[in-house]
Design an enzyme around this catalytic site. Structure first.
Site, PDB file in Angstrom:
ATOM      1  N   LYS A 296    -118.948  26.399 -52.893  1.00  0.00           N
ATOM      2  CA  LYS A 296    -118.046  26.447 -51.742  1.00  0.00           C
ATOM      3  C   LYS A 296    -116.904  25.470 -51.998  1.00  0.00           C
ATOM      4  O   LYS A 296    -117.116  24.263 -52.094  1.00  0.00           O
ATOM      5  CB  LYS A 296    -118.791  26.089 -50.452  1.00  0.00           C
ATOM      6  CG  LYS A 296    -117.910  26.176 -49.196  1.00  0.00           C
ATOM      7  CD  LYS A 296    -118.746  26.060 -47.934  1.00  0.00           C
ATOM      8  CE  LYS A 296    -117.875  26.101 -46.683  1.00  0.00           C
ATOM      9  NZ  LYS A 296    -118.662  26.101 -45.429  1.00  0.00           N
TER      10      LYS A 296
ATOM     11  N   GLU B 159    -120.937  22.185 -52.470  1.00  0.00           N
ATOM     12  CA  GLU B 159    -119.638  22.105 -51.803  1.00  0.00           C
ATOM     13  C   GLU B 159    -118.925  20.778 -52.110  1.00  0.00           C
ATOM     14  O   GLU B 159    -119.064  19.804 -51.381  1.00  0.00           O
ATOM     15  CB  GLU B 159    -119.783  22.254 -50.286  1.00  0.00           C
ATOM     16  CG  GLU B 159    -118.437  22.233 -49.559  1.00  0.00           C
ATOM     17  CD  GLU B 159    -118.555  22.329 -48.046  1.00  0.00           C
ATOM     18  OE1 GLU B 159    -117.505  22.293 -47.374  1.00  0.00           O
ATOM     19  OE2 GLU B 159    -119.687  22.431 -47.534  1.00  0.00           O
TER      20      GLU B 159
END
Length: 295
Positions: free
Chosen positions: A213, A176
């Protein structure tokens, strides 16, 4: 690696519920839920209250694998129980929802327009505990605040360094690198970040699986080609501070990109709601996030 869980995360329709508020974000999450700081006097009480909130969400009849593929847990949530069963086992055995674990220790000070992750000296021990708790994958977050190429390169280098270690333990890492929605040159940052990711992903071993992400990109379908890479299980999106309706609208423009919302998922929920009110609110939220995730 659980092959059934891998199939669900790769191929099923739905989204990931991010239930991983940690020490820094928990007071805000509780306040939004209607529990003010003066309602608890210790960290232990605070985490107990947030676990009650998460438990209420997870056990709710609206929270099912019809719409939700996976759930990201905080370490204390992983070690806590729901109805006498560890949270990850409850999610999988009772709900058919794949459990993930947030593993990072928060963000370092900003430098070169980014915030790297703090060091994780206890990572091996945490991964061993995660495997013992039947966790499928992990999540770790960095933040990109400026389109500084050196900073972005450092973020991606660090994310992949940890991702390889995690994958070697048989877990699927969620990488992420969040681009701040207020980044002055957000599109430029996202494009360069993608270039760096593409330069790293080709060096992964053939069997290594990862999930990405991202902040919802300014250019729709920016990550479409990345989704076709054999290493990539799924590409998911955080709400990034956008109101849920705005996040849903932006997400729907990106085909194949699914949600992994935290604050936006719990928006409108309150400790003061009756179970009927709570269920109706959660059901409506899940419905709109799901609809945006299946475009």
């Amino acid at each position: 690696m659980n092959e059934k869980q891998l199939f669900i995360m790769h191929s099923a329709q739905g989204f990931i519920a991010a239930l991983d508020q940690s020490g820094g974000s928990t007071p805000k999450a509780l306040a939004a839920y209607g529990i003010n700081p003066d309602s608890y006097s210790s960290e232990e009480e605070m985490f107990s209250l947030v676990h009650e909130m998460r438990t209420r969400m997870i056990k709710n009849p609206a929270f099912t694998n019809k719409h939700i593929l996976g759930a990201i847990l905080f370490e204390r949530t992983m070690d806590s129980k729901i109805d006498g069963v560890y949270t990850a086992d409850f999610l999988w055995e009772n709900k058919g929802i794949v459990p993930f674990l947030k593993i990072d220790n928060g963000l370092a000070e900003e430098a070169d327009g980014v915030q790297l992750m703090k060091a994780m000296p206890e990572l091996d021990k945490l991964l061993s505990r995660a495997l013992n708790r039947n966790i499928f994958g992990t999540k770790m977050r960095s933040v990109i605040k400026e389109a500084d190429e050196n900073g972005i390169r450092r973020v991606i280098d660090q994310q992949f360094e940890y991702a390889v270690k995690i994958a070697e333990r048989g877990l699927v890492p969620i990488i992420e690198p969040e681009v701040d929605i207020n980044c002055p040159e957000k599109t430029k940052a996202e494009k360069f970040m993608l270039e760096e990711i593409n330069s790293h992903i080709k060096d992964l071993d053939a069997g290594t699986k990862v999930i990405f992400k991202f902040t919802i990109p300014d250019i729709p379908d920016l990550y479409s080609l990345l989704m076709t890479d054999p290493h990539v299980v799924r590409v998911v999106a955080l709400s990034g501070g956008y109101p849920r309706d705005v996040a849903d609208e932006k997400l729907a423009r990106n085909h194949g990109l699914i949600a992994s919302f935290s604050r936006a998922l719990s928006e409108g929920l309150s400790i003061h709601q009756t179970e009927k009110e709570f269920t109706e609110t959660l059901q409506q939220t899940i419905g709109t996030v799901y609809a945006a995730s299946i475009t």
